[in-house]
Enzyme design. Structure first.
Site, short mmCIF file in Angstrom:
data_model
loop_
_atom_site.label_atom_id
_atom_site.label_comp_id
_atom_site.label_asym_id
_atom_site.label_seq_id
_atom_site.Cartn_x
_atom_site.Cartn_y
_atom_site.Cartn_z
N TYR A 103 -1.91 -1.40 10.43
CA TYR A 103 -1.88 -1.50 8.97
C TYR A 103 -0.57 -0.91 8.43
O TYR A 103 0.11 -1.51 7.60
CB TYR A 103 -3.09 -0.75 8.41
N SER A 113 0.88 -1.18 0.00
CA SER A 113 0.00 0.00 0.00
C SER A 113 0.91 1.22 0.00
O SER A 113 2.10 1.11 0.36
CB SER A 113 -0.85 -0.01 1.29
P1 NAD Z 1 -11.31 -6.43 0.14
O1 NAD Z 1 -11.86 -6.34 1.52
O2 NAD Z 1 -12.18 -6.13 -1.03
O3 NAD Z 1 -10.67 -7.88 -0.12
C1 NAD Z 1 -9.90 -8.53 0.85
C2 NAD Z 1 -9.80 -9.99 0.50
O4 NAD Z 1 -9.02 -10.64 1.49
C3 NAD Z 1 -11.17 -10.70 0.49
O5 NAD Z 1 -11.19 -11.68 -0.54
C4 NAD Z 1 -11.21 -11.37 1.86
O6 NAD Z 1 -12.06 -12.51 1.91
C5 NAD Z 1 -9.75 -11.75 1.99
N1 NAD Z 1 -9.35 -12.04 3.37
C6 NAD Z 1 -9.45 -11.25 4.46
N2 NAD Z 1 -8.99 -11.89 5.54
C7 NAD Z 1 -8.59 -13.13 5.12
C8 NAD Z 1 -8.03 -14.26 5.76
N3 NAD Z 1 -7.76 -14.27 7.07
N4 NAD Z 1 -7.77 -15.36 5.01
C9 NAD Z 1 -8.04 -15.37 3.69
N5 NAD Z 1 -8.57 -14.33 3.02
C10 NAD Z 1 -8.83 -13.22 3.73
O7 NAD Z 1 -10.03 -5.47 0.15
P2 NAD Z 1 -9.13 -4.86 -1.00
O8 NAD Z 1 -9.24 -3.39 -0.89
O9 NAD Z 1 -9.34 -5.52 -2.31
O10 NAD Z 1 -7.69 -5.22 -0.43
C11 NAD Z 1 -6.81 -6.16 -1.02
C12 NAD Z 1 -5.39 -5.81 -0.64
O11 NAD Z 1 -5.06 -4.52 -1.17
C13 NAD Z 1 -5.18 -5.72 0.88
O12 NAD Z 1 -3.92 -6.27 1.21
C14 NAD Z 1 -5.17 -4.22 1.13
O13 NAD Z 1 -4.43 -3.87 2.26
C15 NAD Z 1 -4.52 -3.71 -0.14
N6 NAD Z 1 -4.77 -2.30 -0.44
C16 NAD Z 1 -6.04 -1.85 -0.63
C17 NAD Z 1 -6.22 -0.51 -0.90
C18 NAD Z 1 -7.59 0.08 -1.14
O14 NAD Z 1 -7.70 1.31 -1.22
N7 NAD Z 1 -8.62 -0.73 -1.28
C19 NAD Z 1 -5.13 0.36 -0.99
C20 NAD Z 1 -3.86 -0.16 -0.79
C21 NAD Z 1 -3.69 -1.49 -0.52
#
Ligand code: NAD
Length: 261
Positions: free
Chosen positions: A156, A143
């Site tokens: 985080y 991130s």
């Molecule tokens: P999201 O909530 O849409 O998806 C998260 C996914 O992780 C889901 O499929 C969920 O079921 C899975 N998950 C959560 N806990 C789990 C566990 N214990 N075991 C297995 N699966 C698990 O979130 P997202 O925004 O798509 O995030 C995905 C990645 O991107 C994350 O690592 C997040 O930190 C990173 N990220 C997101 C953003 C943003 O703005 N959305 C920005 C930077 C980084």
């Protein structure tokens, strides 16, 4: 482009992981899906993948990424069903926000487990096969919070900074094996993880979600637009391609200008 390659995408039942899994499958890469969610919706997602990408093998593992044994099982299942793990996308992630003195200790532990330790366990399990085959692409979805901080996100930000560090170590240890390891560092992407923060902001400021969403993006991201999950899928494809072979150990920000400030 990635025919005969096999990938694991953790946390691919939603958001960024789902977009990455689609991008890989759309490039003929076999994919092991993973993540939580309603069983019926997960089966529908599998059926959609099989329908959209008929030449691609798709499987699903319910492995809990906070559990080291489950993660070893996920890698073993991919090696067994798909044949190998050539591409490993460590994407599963969770968020919780609060000032540090009110931050529950169990939330700290689970964020460190899923957002950091899971990548250690999966890389540790997948690397021997990658080294044997002299090919591997490891993408850790970090991130912008792997490079800068924001208030109320102690666990985080700590986990994502450490994930960038882990990425660099893995890159050094694999540099001579045609294996690369990079950290993708997105800014705001509109997914369920961010939707929760928009709802919290709307509630605490007494504004509607549209206004809360504009404020959230506008205060950090000069583009004032969300990064699209598909852009991250395309970035993963580039890093898996021959043109991406010299990128390793790099935090790569895709953030609408967030870190340029
Ligand atoms: P999201 O909530 O849409 O998806 C998260 C996914 O992780 C889901 O499929 C969920 O079921 C899975 N998950 C959560 N806990 C789990 C566990 N214990 N075991 C297995 N699966 C698990 O979130 P997202 O925004 O798509 O995030 C995905 C990645 O991107 C994350 O690592 C997040 O930190 C990173 N990220 C997101 C953003 C943003 O703005 N959305 C920005 C930077 C980084």
């Amino acid at each position: 482009m990635l025919r005969h390659k096999n990938a694991i995408v953790t946390g691919s039942t939603s958001g960024i992981g789902l977009a990455i899994a689609n991008a890989l499958a759309g490039s003929d890469c076999n994919v092991m899906l993973n993540g939580f969610g309603d069983q019926v919706l997960i089966e529908r997602e599998m059926a959609e993948f099989r329908n959209k990408y008929p030449s691609v093998k798709v499987d699903y593992s319910p492995a809990d990424m906070s559990n080291a044994d489950d993660i070893a099982g996920l890698v073993a299942q991919a090696e067994d069903v798909l044949g190998s793990v050539d591409i490993l996308v460590n994407n599963a992630g969770i968020q919780f926000t609060a000032p540090i003195e009110h931050f529950p200790a169990d939330k700290w532990d689970s964020i460190i487990a899923v957002n950091l330790s899971a990548s250690f366990h999966s890389i540790r399990a997948a690397l021997p096969g990658m080294k044997k085959r002299n090919y591997g692409r490891i993408l850790n979805i970090a991130s912008v919070h792997g490079l800068v901080a924001s208030a109320h996100k102690c666990a985080y930000v700590a986990a994502k900074h450490a994930l960038v560090g882990l990425t660099k170590v893995v890159a050094l240890e694999t540099a001579e094996y045609n294996i690369t390891c990079n950290a993708i560092c997105p800014g705001w992407v509109h997914t369920p993880l961010v939707q929760k923060q928009i709802e919290d902001r709307a509630a605490s400021e007494g504004i509607d979600e549209k206004k809360a969403s504009e404020e959230l993006v506008g205060e950090k991201q000069p583009s004032k637009r969300f990064v699209q999950p598909e852009y991250i899928g395309d970035l993963v494809l580039f890093l898996c391609s021959e043109a991406g072979a010299a990128f390793t150990g790099a935090p790569i920000n895709i953030d609408g200008g967030w870190l340029a400030q």
